[in-house]
Design a protein around this motif. Structure first.
Motif, PDB file in Angstrom:
ATOM      1  N   ILE A 241     -58.989  25.289 -53.045  1.00 45.08           N
ATOM      2  CA  ILE A 241     -58.845  23.807 -52.540  1.00 45.08           C
ATOM      3  C   ILE A 241     -59.518  22.910 -53.664  1.00 45.08           C
ATOM      4  O   ILE A 241     -59.928  23.282 -54.512  1.00 45.08           O
ATOM      5  CB  ILE A 241     -59.589  23.730 -51.240  1.00 45.08           C
ATOM      6  CG1 ILE A 241     -61.349  23.986 -51.655  1.00 45.08           C
ATOM      7  CG2 ILE A 241     -59.082  24.497 -50.256  1.00 45.08           C
ATOM      8  CD1 ILE A 241     -62.216  23.612 -50.282  1.00 45.08           C
ATOM      9  N   MET A 242     -59.078  21.521 -53.367  1.00 47.26           N
ATOM     10  CA  MET A 242     -59.445  20.591 -54.274  1.00 47.26           C
ATOM     11  C   MET A 242     -60.241  19.758 -53.623  1.00 47.26           C
ATOM     12  O   MET A 242     -59.884  18.713 -53.128  1.00 47.26           O
ATOM     13  CB  MET A 242     -58.325  19.923 -54.934  1.00 47.26           C
ATOM     14  CG  MET A 242     -57.456  20.779 -55.771  1.00 47.26           C
ATOM     15  SD  MET A 242     -55.758  19.862 -56.440  1.00 47.26           S
ATOM     16  CE  MET A 242     -54.710  20.012 -54.644  1.00 47.26           C
ATOM     17  N   PRO A 243     -61.604  19.862 -53.614  1.00 52.41           N
ATOM     18  CA  PRO A 243     -62.613  18.928 -52.783  1.00 52.41           C
ATOM     19  C   PRO A 243     -62.743  17.612 -53.459  1.00 52.41           C
ATOM     20  O   PRO A 243     -64.007  17.366 -53.887  1.00 52.41           O
ATOM     21  CB  PRO A 243     -63.785  19.965 -52.422  1.00 52.41           C
ATOM     22  CG  PRO A 243     -63.769  20.880 -53.592  1.00 52.41           C
ATOM     23  CD  PRO A 243     -62.408  20.831 -54.186  1.00 52.41           C
ATOM     24  N   PHE A 244     -61.911  16.663 -53.604  1.00 49.59           N
ATOM     25  CA  PHE A 244     -62.393  15.311 -54.202  1.00 49.59           C
ATOM     26  C   PHE A 244     -61.225  14.408 -53.464  1.00 49.59           C
ATOM     27  O   PHE A 244     -60.166  14.779 -52.968  1.00 49.59           O
ATOM     28  CB  PHE A 244     -62.343  15.447 -55.484  1.00 49.59           C
ATOM     29  CG  PHE A 244     -61.142  15.887 -56.324  1.00 49.59           C
ATOM     30  CD1 PHE A 244     -59.962  15.101 -56.535  1.00 49.59           C
ATOM     31  CD2 PHE A 244     -61.053  17.233 -56.565  1.00 49.59           C
ATOM     32  CE1 PHE A 244     -58.757  15.582 -57.150  1.00 49.59           C
ATOM     33  CE2 PHE A 244     -59.840  17.899 -57.350  1.00 49.59           C
ATOM     34  CZ  PHE A 244     -58.818  16.866 -57.660  1.00 49.59           C
ATOM     35  N   ASP A 245     -61.352  13.067 -53.844  1.00 48.17           N
ATOM     36  CA  ASP A 245     -60.377  12.265 -53.400  1.00 48.17           C
ATOM     37  C   ASP A 245     -60.332  12.250 -51.943  1.00 48.17           C
ATOM     38  O   ASP A 245     -59.245  11.863 -51.367  1.00 48.17           O
ATOM     39  CB  ASP A 245     -59.098  12.320 -54.014  1.00 48.17           C
ATOM     40  CG  ASP A 245     -59.216  11.512 -55.550  1.00 48.17           C
ATOM     41  OD1 ASP A 245     -60.157  11.206 -55.915  1.00 48.17           O
ATOM     42  OD2 ASP A 245     -58.034  11.676 -56.276  1.00 48.17           O
ATOM     43  N   GLY A 246     -61.504  12.311 -51.081  1.00 49.37           N
ATOM     44  CA  GLY A 246     -61.380  12.463 -49.727  1.00 49.37           C
ATOM     45  C   GLY A 246     -62.602  12.092 -48.975  1.00 49.37           C
ATOM     46  O   GLY A 246     -62.991  12.976 -48.308  1.00 49.37           O
ATOM     47  N   GLY A 247     -63.418  11.254 -49.622  1.00 51.29           N
ATOM     48  CA  GLY A 247     -64.785  10.984 -49.110  1.00 51.29           C
ATOM     49  C   GLY A 247     -65.641  11.936 -49.364  1.00 51.29           C
ATOM     50  O   GLY A 247     -66.826  12.188 -48.901  1.00 51.29           O
ATOM     51  N   PHE A 248     -65.593  12.649 -50.584  1.00 50.33           N
ATOM     52  CA  PHE A 248     -66.534  13.826 -51.079  1.00 50.33           C
ATOM     53  C   PHE A 248     -67.648  12.735 -51.938  1.00 50.33           C
ATOM     54  O   PHE A 248     -67.290  11.926 -52.388  1.00 50.33           O
ATOM     55  CB  PHE A 248     -66.025  14.748 -51.970  1.00 50.33           C
ATOM     56  CG  PHE A 248     -65.122  15.743 -51.205  1.00 50.33           C
ATOM     57  CD1 PHE A 248     -65.915  16.745 -50.561  1.00 50.33           C
ATOM     58  CD2 PHE A 248     -63.722  15.523 -51.128  1.00 50.33           C
ATOM     59  CE1 PHE A 248     -64.880  17.531 -49.749  1.00 50.33           C
ATOM     60  CE2 PHE A 248     -62.823  16.235 -50.222  1.00 50.33           C
ATOM     61  CZ  PHE A 248     -63.490  17.398 -49.798  1.00 50.33           C
TER      62      PHE A 248
END
Length: 426
Positions: A241-248
């Motif tokens: 998964i790519m955990p960024f660009d979503g309120g991280f």
């Protein structure tokens, strides 16, 4: 690649705002090689008829699992052998293979350069292999038309990708499944079916599947992707998964998302905890993200510690083209917009592979650059209860600057909904 925002539906199709934040990250920069970044204006050497050294022996799988993304033809590509010498990293994830811009089921680089007649990327691969390294190739990414959309069947899609494997003698391939393909059921069936066929027909091929991340691990379409994989009986080396660009907001939010995704891998694929961790991957973004999040060297270290202590199967990031300080430009495609030495972030992928990178002087810990957002005085525009804001939007309220974690409407900054991150006084 793309990220997604934190609100997730368990059943039913989520809204566009939940799955598709503004995300130009992997589109080729219009500056391309014109951007001059200090210390990295090296021209990649290619030769007419360059060979990709088909038949080169594979590296150990830990190198493909650590390979950071690199655009070999766009976003002012650095000389990969320079990066290798400075970091100890041996493998790179070359991006992206797409369908031709004019349509069809044949592989191209970035939709424009046919793989069948390529010599430029082949020359880059030869240089990497000549320095003792290797490459994986990534198909898909954010933007452009994917082969899963234009090829009629999984077999046809696999045949197109097999051309890439044969052309470059690949030992690894990455399926970066994002917009606009991500929500296309038939296209995802083609991509996953093709991945399974390639895995079966190419002994030892390292296959990674990369998808958007949310605070819940991944969104509705991500869980559907996992379910499709299970129904096919397809198990890649990892789902990342790519955990960024979503309120991280820093490493803690990323490791929390990875834990949530670990739970989804167990529940949707029927895996035990150890198996789920071993088939789980992290694909981060260094420096400033498109949504205005910041990820520093210390964040990469924290996530690396999590990945190694939990036995994750992959640790990578977007992108080597950005792994250098901004000097003559702040273009987010070619530099990180944080204080760093050249190639600082690539050293973390090398560490994941088990290497000990050469020591360089690390700049002081930095904070986001001080800028004056649009608005009156030193504050951004005032928050409005009648305006819808996307994740990453910046407003002012009660003398403070606030950043939206995800899409929001009518949620007061500092309110109980927890939608807004307080950036401090402005």
């Amino acid at each position: 690649m793309t990220g997604t925002i934190g609100l997730v539906h368990i059943t039913g199709k989520p809204s566009d705002s939940e799955e598709d934040p503004v995300h130009p990250r992997k589109l080729a920069s219009t500056l391309a090689a014109a951007a001059v970044v200090a210390g990295t204006a090296l021209t990649l050497v290619t030769h007419a008829g360059a060979s990709a050294a088909v038949g080169t022996a594979a590296l150990a799988s830990n190198w493909y699992a650590s390979a950071p993304y690199l655009m070999p033809q766009s976003n002012n590509p650095p000389d990969p052998t320079t990066v290798m010498a400075a970091t100890g990293q041996k493998a790179f994830q070359l991006a992206f293979i797409l369908a031709p811009n004019g349509g069809g089921c044949t592989p191209t680089w970035d939709g424009t350069s046919a793989v069948s007649s390529d010599t430029a990327v082949a020359g880059v691969i030869s240089r990497i292999r000549g320095a003792g390294g290797d490459v994986s190739v990534s198909v898909g990414g954010y933007g452009g038309t994917k082969l899963g959309q234009t090829c009629g069947t999984p077999d046809a899609t696999a045949a197109a990708y097999q051309q890439v494997i044969d052309k470059y003698g690949l030992h690894a391939i990455d399926f970066d499944l994002e917009e606009p393909e991500y929500e296309n059921d038939a296209a995802i069936n083609n991509e996953l079916g093709a991945a399974q066929i390639l895995q079966r027909n190419n002994s030892g091929l390292f296959v990674s599947v990369t998808m958007p991340g949310t605070s819940a691990g991944t969104g509705w379409f991500g869980t559907q992707l996992l379910d499709k994989s299970k129904n096919l009986g397809f198990t890649p080396n990892n789902f990342s998964i790519m955990p960024f660009d979503g309120g991280f907001n820093g490493a803690a939010s990323q490791t929390s998302a990875l834990e949530a995704f670990h739970s989804l891998l167990m529940s949707h694929l029927g895996w035990d905890s150890a198996t789920a961790y071993a088939h789980e991957g992290f694909s981060g973004m260094n420096g400033k993200s498109d949504a205005g999040e910041y990820f520093y060297q210390s964040d990469f270290q924290t996530v690396l510690d999590y990945a190694t202590s939990h036995g994750l199967g992959r640790f990578t990031y977007w992108s080597v083209n950005r792994d250098r300080p901004c000097t003559t430009t702040t273009d987010n495609g070619v530099c990180s917009n944080v204080s760093q030495n050249d190639w600082d972030f690539t050293k973390y992928t090398a560490k994941f592979a088990g290497a000990t990178p050469p020591v360089t002087t690390t700049p002081p810990t930095s904070t986001p650059p001080t800028t004056t957002p649009p608005g009156n005085g030193s504050c951004p525009a005032a928050w409005s209860a009648t305006t819808a804001y996307n994740g990453g939007a910046v407003v002012s309220y009660n003398g403070h600057s606030w950043t939206a974690k995800w899409w929001t409407y009518g949620d007061t900054p500092g309110g109980a909904a927890g939608v807004w991150t307080d950036n401090g006084t402005c």
